[in-house]
Scaffold this motif. Structure first.
Motif, PDB file in Angstrom:
ATOM      1  N   ALA A   1      13.063  -1.581  -9.913  1.00 50.04           N
ATOM      2  CA  ALA A   1      13.052  -0.114  -9.864  1.00 50.04           C
ATOM      3  C   ALA A   1      11.976   0.444 -10.792  1.00 50.04           C
ATOM      4  CB  ALA A   1      14.424   0.435 -10.237  1.00 50.04           C
ATOM      5  N   ALA A   2      11.845  -0.141 -11.969  1.00 49.13           N
ATOM      6  CA  ALA A   2      10.832   0.317 -12.924  1.00 49.13           C
ATOM      7  C   ALA A   2       9.428   0.081 -12.376  1.00 49.13           C
ATOM      8  CB  ALA A   2      11.008  -0.417 -14.257  1.00 49.13           C
ATOM      9  N   TYR A   3       9.219  -1.066 -11.744  1.00 49.07           N
ATOM     10  CA  TYR A   3       7.898  -1.407 -11.208  1.00 49.07           C
ATOM     11  C   TYR A   3       7.507  -0.491 -10.042  1.00 49.07           C
ATOM     12  CZ  TYR A   3       4.339  -3.946  -8.562  1.00 49.07           C
ATOM     13  OH  TYR A   3       3.212  -4.289  -7.867  1.00 49.07           O
ATOM     14  N   PHE A   4       8.360  -0.409  -9.027  1.00 42.57           N
ATOM     15  CA  PHE A   4       7.996   0.349  -7.829  1.00 42.57           C
ATOM     16  C   PHE A   4       7.918   1.848  -8.097  1.00 42.57           C
ATOM     17  CE2 PHE A   4       9.243  -3.537  -5.501  1.00 42.57           C
ATOM     18  CZ  PHE A   4       8.121  -3.650  -4.682  1.00 42.57           C
ATOM     19  N   SER A   5       8.718   2.361  -9.021  1.00 44.06           N
ATOM     20  CA  SER A   5       8.683   3.792  -9.307  1.00 44.06           C
ATOM     21  C   SER A   5       7.383   4.207  -9.984  1.00 44.06           C
ATOM     22  CB  SER A   5       9.876   4.201 -10.182  1.00 44.06           C
ATOM     23  OG  SER A   5       9.780   3.616 -11.475  1.00 44.06           O
TER      24      SER A   5
ATOM     25  N   SER B   1       0.818  -1.219   0.000  1.00 41.16           N
ATOM     26  CA  SER B   1       0.000   0.000   0.000  1.00 41.16           C
ATOM     27  C   SER B   1       0.849   1.265   0.000  1.00 41.16           C
ATOM     28  CB  SER B   1      -0.903   0.007   1.240  1.00 41.16           C
ATOM     29  OG  SER B   1      -0.113   0.102   2.417  1.00 41.16           O
ATOM     30  N   GLY B   2       2.130   1.122   0.381  1.00 43.55           N
ATOM     31  CA  GLY B   2       2.977   2.300   0.514  1.00 43.55           C
ATOM     32  C   GLY B   2       3.005   2.845   1.920  1.00 43.55           C
ATOM     33  N   HIS B   3       2.234   2.249   2.835  1.00 44.85           N
ATOM     34  CA  HIS B   3       2.278   2.685   4.228  1.00 44.85           C
ATOM     35  C   HIS B   3       3.578   2.212   4.862  1.00 44.85           C
ATOM     36  CE1 HIS B   3      -2.415   2.956   4.438  1.00 44.85           C
ATOM     37  NE2 HIS B   3      -1.860   3.863   3.660  1.00 44.85           N
ATOM     38  N   ALA B   4       3.992   2.896   5.912  1.00 41.97           N
ATOM     39  CA  ALA B   4       5.253   2.563   6.578  1.00 41.97           C
ATOM     40  C   ALA B   4       5.000   2.352   8.058  1.00 41.97           C
ATOM     41  CB  ALA B   4       6.269   3.675   6.368  1.00 41.97           C
ATOM     42  N   ASP B   5       5.127   1.137   8.522  1.00 44.58           N
ATOM     43  CA  ASP B   5       4.989   0.814   9.938  1.00 44.58           C
ATOM     44  C   ASP B   5       6.318   0.270  10.446  1.00 44.58           C
ATOM     45  OD1 ASP B   5       2.293   1.559  10.120  1.00 44.58           O
ATOM     46  OD2 ASP B   5       1.638  -0.376   9.355  1.00 44.58           O
ATOM     47  N   GLY B   6       7.281   1.168  10.594  1.00 46.30           N
ATOM     48  CA  GLY B   6       8.588   0.772  11.069  1.00 46.30           C
ATOM     49  C   GLY B   6       9.554   0.418   9.960  1.00 46.30           C
ATOM     50  N   ILE B   7       9.039   0.077   8.764  1.00 46.22           N
ATOM     51  CA  ILE B   7       9.878  -0.245   7.608  1.00 46.22           C
ATOM     52  C   ILE B   7       9.566   0.779   6.524  1.00 46.22           C
ATOM     53  CG2 ILE B   7      10.402  -1.961   5.832  1.00 46.22           C
ATOM     54  CD1 ILE B   7       9.663  -4.118   7.802  1.00 46.22           C
ATOM     55  N   PRO B   8      10.583   1.453   5.982  1.00 49.30           N
ATOM     56  CA  PRO B   8      10.314   2.519   4.999  1.00 49.30           C
ATOM     57  C   PRO B   8       9.541   2.016   3.778  1.00 49.30           C
ATOM     58  CG  PRO B   8      12.587   2.596   5.744  1.00 49.30           C
ATOM     59  CD  PRO B   8      12.007   1.316   6.275  1.00 49.30           C
ATOM     60  N   SER B   9       8.712   2.877   3.238  1.00 47.28           N
ATOM     61  CA  SER B   9       7.959   2.550   2.032  1.00 47.28           C
ATOM     62  C   SER B   9       8.875   2.590   0.810  1.00 47.28           C
ATOM     63  CB  SER B   9       6.825   3.553   1.837  1.00 47.28           C
ATOM     64  OG  SER B   9       6.239   3.407   0.562  1.00 47.28           O
ATOM     65  N   ILE B  10       8.623   1.696  -0.142  1.00 52.48           N
ATOM     66  CA  ILE B  10       9.345   1.739  -1.420  1.00 52.48           C
ATOM     67  C   ILE B  10       8.389   1.970  -2.586  1.00 52.48           C
ATOM     68  CG2 ILE B  10      11.278   0.339  -0.630  1.00 52.48           C
ATOM     69  CD1 ILE B  10      10.022  -2.081  -1.951  1.00 52.48           C
ATOM     70  N   VAL B  11       7.116   2.148  -2.291  1.00 53.09           N
ATOM     71  CA  VAL B  11       6.121   2.405  -3.328  1.00 53.09           C
ATOM     72  C   VAL B  11       6.283   3.835  -3.849  1.00 53.09           C
ATOM     73  CG1 VAL B  11       3.653   2.683  -3.785  1.00 53.09           C
ATOM     74  CG2 VAL B  11       4.469   0.735  -2.447  1.00 53.09           C
ATOM     75  N   GLY B  12       6.461   3.971  -5.156  1.00 58.89           N
ATOM     76  CA  GLY B  12       6.652   5.294  -5.752  1.00 58.89           C
ATOM     77  C   GLY B  12       8.044   5.858  -5.549  1.00 58.89           C
ATOM     78  N   LEU B  13       8.972   5.033  -5.081  1.00 62.57           N
ATOM     79  CA  LEU B  13      10.333   5.498  -4.833  1.00 62.57           C
ATOM     80  C   LEU B  13      11.005   5.867  -6.154  1.00 62.57           C
ATOM     81  CD1 LEU B  13      12.047   5.715  -2.215  1.00 62.57           C
ATOM     82  CD2 LEU B  13      13.107   3.558  -2.870  1.00 62.57           C
ATOM     83  N   PRO B  14      11.655   7.033  -6.233  1.00 61.99           N
ATOM     84  CA  PRO B  14      12.329   7.418  -7.491  1.00 61.99           C
ATOM     85  C   PRO B  14      13.289   6.330  -7.956  1.00 61.99           C
ATOM     86  CG  PRO B  14      12.285   9.269  -5.972  1.00 61.99           C
ATOM     87  CD  PRO B  14      11.782   8.086  -5.205  1.00 61.99           C
ATOM     88  N   ARG B  15      13.277   6.083  -9.260  1.00 67.46           N
ATOM     89  CA  ARG B  15      14.047   4.980  -9.842  1.00 67.46           C
ATOM     90  C   ARG B  15      15.538   5.064  -9.525  1.00 67.46           C
ATOM     91  NH1 ARG B  15      16.362   4.911 -14.873  1.00 67.46           N
ATOM     92  NH2 ARG B  15      16.817   2.860 -15.786  1.00 67.46           N
TER      93      ARG B  15
END
Length: 247
Positions: A238-242, A188-202
């Motif tokens: 990287a392509a997928y998560f970005s 979902s991109g939520h962060a509960d103690g572990i950083p989100s990687i959803v939408g992270l710049p490539r």
């Protein structure tokens, strides 16, 4: 007689040692007390710089860059994929003045429910005030322009990360590979103690993975996972998560 002299010498040595320790502690305390607000602010920002950059050449990382943060409407920085909660907060009129930043830094998850910043909060009110003052001084008055992806810059590859950034990653293959990633990082991109990687710049995604490969980053679980990835797999992830949009 000799025993008495030895005892007096021992006592004198202990007193001298005690005085030296007291002098050192006093000097250290004075040095801390004399630390400038700018120095304290920069030191406090070390808690933020894993996810954020500020100043000349600042880029989006796990979080958006903080140039021009004072007065910026929440969730509006071009080129960064915000959570739905952060975008809705901005649409409702939230702007990052000093008071709003203070409340957010104290308890990010309570101030904006559902936002994806994993930071738990800065408890000390004086520290928050100092950090916000430092940010106001070092950030530009108008948000900086989006810095283009490093992969689009014309230069010869200078590292393994550059080689992967020059590759065309396959997002569909990345989605197939991502199953292992989302066992820890929330889809979902939520962060509960572990950083989100959803939408992270490539470019940041690729660079971070190679930092695990080369022991710049120290998380043992991540190093184990990344060491088994080929360059094509890193490019695909990287392509997928970005391309994903945080919820």
């Amino acid at each position: 007689m000799r025993n008495g002299s030895d005892n007096r010498n021992a006592v004198a040595g202990l007193l001298a040692t005690g005085l030296l320790c007291a002098a050192f502690m006093t000097t250290s305390s004075l040095a801390l007390a004399e630390e400038t607000p700018d120095a304290v602010g920069e030191r406090l920002f070390s808690q933020c710089k894993t996810c954020h950059e500020v100043g000349e050449g600042a880029r989006h990382k796990i979080g958006p860059h903080l140039d021009g943060i004072i007065g910026r409407v929440a969730g509006t920085m071009d080129g960064f994929k915000y959570s739905t909660a952060m975008r809705e907060a901005g649409e409702a009129g939230l702007a990052w003045d000093r008071e709003a930043l203070d409340s957010y830094l104290a308890k990010p998850r309570d101030f904006i429910k559902g936002n994806r910043m994993s930071y738990r909060g800065m408890v000390d009110a004086e520290d928050r005030e100092t950090l916000i003052g430092w940010l106001a001084n070092v950030s530009v008055s108008v948000p900086g322009a989006v810095v283009e992806d490093k992969a689009e810059e014309a230069h010869a590859p200078s590292s393994f990360a550059d080689i992967v950034l020059a590759m065309e990653g396959d997002p569909e293959y990345g989605e197939y590979l991502a199953g292992e990633c989302v066992t820890c990082h929330q889809a979902s991109g939520h962060a509960d103690g572990i950083p989100s990687i959803v939408g992270l710049p490539r470019d940041y995604f690729v660079t971070a993975l190679f930092e695990y490969k080369t022991n710049v980053r120290s998380n043992e679980v991540m190093k184990l996972r990344v060491n088994n990835l080929a360059n094509e797999e890193i490019a695909a992830l990287a392509a997928y998560f970005s391309e994903l949009e945080p919820q």
